[in-house]
Scaffold this active site. Structure first.
Site, PDB file in Angstrom:
ATOM      1  N   THR A 111       0.814  -1.219   0.000  1.00  0.00           N
ATOM      2  CA  THR A 111       0.000   0.000   0.000  1.00  0.00           C
ATOM      3  C   THR A 111       0.844   1.264   0.000  1.00  0.00           C
ATOM      4  O   THR A 111       0.310   2.354  -0.238  1.00  0.00           O
ATOM      5  CB  THR A 111      -0.916   0.034   1.238  1.00  0.00           C
ATOM      6  OG1 THR A 111      -0.107   0.056   2.427  1.00  0.00           O
ATOM      7  CG2 THR A 111      -1.827  -1.187   1.264  1.00  0.00           C
ATOM      8  N   CYS A 117       2.686   3.121   9.364  1.00  0.00           N
ATOM      9  CA  CYS A 117       1.778   3.231  10.516  1.00  0.00           C
ATOM     10  C   CYS A 117       2.541   3.131  11.830  1.00  0.00           C
ATOM     11  O   CYS A 117       3.718   2.767  11.878  1.00  0.00           O
ATOM     12  CB  CYS A 117       0.747   2.094  10.494  1.00  0.00           C
ATOM     13  SG  CYS A 117      -0.220   1.945   8.988  1.00  0.00           S
ATOM     14  N   CYS A 124      -1.556   0.606  15.122  1.00  0.00           N
ATOM     15  CA  CYS A 124      -2.614   1.007  14.175  1.00  0.00           C
ATOM     16  C   CYS A 124      -3.787   0.026  14.245  1.00  0.00           C
ATOM     17  O   CYS A 124      -3.590  -1.196  14.198  1.00  0.00           O
ATOM     18  CB  CYS A 124      -2.066   1.061  12.758  1.00  0.00           C
ATOM     19  SG  CYS A 124      -3.288   1.657  11.546  1.00  0.00           S
ATOM     20  N   ARG A 141       3.833   6.960   2.629  1.00  0.00           N
ATOM     21  CA  ARG A 141       3.033   8.080   3.092  1.00  0.00           C
ATOM     22  C   ARG A 141       2.349   7.696   4.410  1.00  0.00           C
ATOM     23  O   ARG A 141       2.035   6.519   4.635  1.00  0.00           O
ATOM     24  CB  ARG A 141       2.000   8.503   2.046  1.00  0.00           C
ATOM     25  CG  ARG A 141       0.967   7.457   1.697  1.00  0.00           C
ATOM     26  CD  ARG A 141       0.083   7.927   0.550  1.00  0.00           C
ATOM     27  NE  ARG A 141      -1.040   7.022   0.290  1.00  0.00           N
ATOM     28  CZ  ARG A 141      -0.954   5.918  -0.426  1.00  0.00           C
ATOM     29  NH1 ARG A 141       0.203   5.576  -0.983  1.00  0.00           N
ATOM     30  NH2 ARG A 141      -2.024   5.159  -0.597  1.00  0.00           N
ATOM     31  N   CYS A 154      -0.236   6.944   7.405  1.00  0.00           N
ATOM     32  CA  CYS A 154      -1.589   6.407   7.524  1.00  0.00           C
ATOM     33  C   CYS A 154      -2.533   7.488   8.060  1.00  0.00           C
ATOM     34  O   CYS A 154      -2.205   8.183   9.030  1.00  0.00           O
ATOM     35  CB  CYS A 154      -1.577   5.203   8.468  1.00  0.00           C
ATOM     36  SG  CYS A 154      -3.202   4.537   8.866  1.00  0.00           S
ATOM     37  N   CYS A 212      -4.086   6.095  11.843  1.00  0.00           N
ATOM     38  CA  CYS A 212      -3.321   6.146  13.097  1.00  0.00           C
ATOM     39  C   CYS A 212      -2.410   7.370  13.185  1.00  0.00           C
ATOM     40  O   CYS A 212      -1.728   7.560  14.200  1.00  0.00           O
ATOM     41  CB  CYS A 212      -2.516   4.866  13.298  1.00  0.00           C
ATOM     42  SG  CYS A 212      -1.162   4.626  12.112  1.00  0.00           S
ATOM     43  N   CYS A 227      16.540   5.386  36.196  1.00  0.00           N
ATOM     44  CA  CYS A 227      16.492   3.997  36.647  1.00  0.00           C
ATOM     45  C   CYS A 227      16.584   3.032  35.467  1.00  0.00           C
ATOM     46  O   CYS A 227      16.894   1.852  35.658  1.00  0.00           O
ATOM     47  CB  CYS A 227      15.226   3.742  37.454  1.00  0.00           C
ATOM     48  SG  CYS A 227      13.690   4.149  36.609  1.00  0.00           S
TER      49      CYS A 227
END
Length: 361
Positions: free
Chosen positions: A32, A36, A40, A65, A67, A70, A317
């Site tokens: 695609t 993400c 997501c 590119r 998403c 998300c 810590c």
């Protein structure tokens, strides 16, 4: 380039939508050309179709590119635009009482606001608004304003109602406001997830990732054992902490300078101060820290105090490891601990800002 966890670890985290890996890596789907967050909510891609990147800009440089679902270019926990606008309006008019009808007239969904504030502040929107008004009123009283003025300026038509609300939230009557022990809190967004920060005039008292399981108990201890009331608001120490955290994650800060206040037993404070002496980019074992403190037989007690540290990252810590060098025990999660250690080692290779920290007991 920041090194990544092993591929099989990232694949498992992606498939489980593990929030502890937020900011540690980004997933990029070859089919695609979209990248993400590991959390997501979209349907999970086949692992063989996924590439992993340490930074969002690395994924974009590779031609992916972001998403739209998300929003990986935004820090996790960032308030939506409508919530940011509402918070700004509240600061401009702290006396205003927002009814659900007024919120709806402004194009805001009261149910969404209730859920969002409950998730991100631990209280509903209306509870947050009440607490913020009282915090503003407390500041006014501390500057010498009358009780009547503080009540009327912040939307209270009844002095008895103001006194009752003040007693409930601040733990004392308005006339004794100078005796109040108040911690101001705010959220700070980081690449590894949102954090809750609390401060009083002596320094920052708490900084924790909001998903840390022990956080509710830590807040209860501050209220019950140390007598603090906790109110939302702004404080110079919190502003300074936010700026220093941004510099730290950018690899431009080796040591925090924001004042700290660390309520605890003498032994706890001794351990926490020893943690501050562990250099940026280095690690120590529990036994080494105990020997550094002059108590070589107290490694288990040192481990307990290390886990009770309320100031994540600032009191490091995360730089304490097991005897064999394994990344044992970190309240924010092992993936974050590993990421912080890698970040610090990389920062030593770059020009950095070095300064001494300020701490009060």
């Amino acid at each position: 380039m920041t090194s990544l966890p092993e591929r099989h670890v990232m694949v498992q985290a992606m498939l489980e939508s593990n929030p502890l890996f937020e900011g540690v890596f980004f997933t990029a789907v070859k089919t695609t050309r979209i990248f993400c967050r590991p959390t997501c909510p979209a349907r999970k891609p086949r692992p063989e179709n996924v590439e992993f990147y340490a930074k969002a800009e690395d994924a974009m440089t590779a031609g992916y590119r972001p998403c739209k679902r998300c929003t990986p270019l935004q820090l996790k926990g960032d308030a939506p635009a409508e919530v940011q606008t509402l918070l700004q309006e509240m600061e401009k008019a702290p006396q205003k009482r927002w009814s659900d009808a007024e919120l709806q007239q402004s194009g805001l969904d009261p149910v969404f606001l209730r859920r969002w504030f409950k998730t991100h502040y631990g209280m509903t929107f209306h509870a947050y608004a009440r607490a913020r008004r009282l915090g503003k009123a407390l500041g006014q009283l501390e500057q010498g304003e009358s009780i009547d003025a503080a009540a009327l300026d912040h939307g209270y038509q009844s002095l008895s109602g103001f006194r009752d609300a003040f007693q409930h939230h601040v733990g004392t009557q308005p006339g004794k406001s100078k005796d109040a022990r108040v911690l101001v809190f705010s959220r700070i967004l980081t690449p590894l997830g949102p954090m809750l920060a609390l401060a009083e005039d002596r320094g920052v008292v708490l900084l924790e990732f909001t998903d840390r399981p022990a956080l509710p108990a830590e807040l209860e201890e501050l209220k019950g054992r140390y007598g603090y009331s906790i109110l939302p608001g702004a404080h110079p120490h919190l502003s300074r902490l936010d700026a220093e955290l941004q510099a730290y994650f950018a690899g431009q800060l080796l040591r925090f300078t924001v004042p700290l206040h660390m309520p605890g037993t003498d032994f706890q404070q001794k351990v926490w101060r020893a943690l501050l002496d562990v250099p940026h980019g280095e690690t120590r074992t529990y036994g080494e820290l105990a020997r550094q403190m002059g108590q070589p037989l107290a490694s288990r007690a040192v481990g307990r105090a290390n886990g009770q540290n309320r100031l994540a990252i600032v009191v490091p810590c995360h730089r304490i490891v097991g005897a064999g060098g394994d990344l044992t025990g970190y309240g924010g999660g092992i993936p974050r601990k590993e990421h912080l250690l890698k970040l610090e080692k990389k920062a030593l290779e770059q020009p950095t800002l070095f300064s001494e920290g300020a701490v009060s007991a």
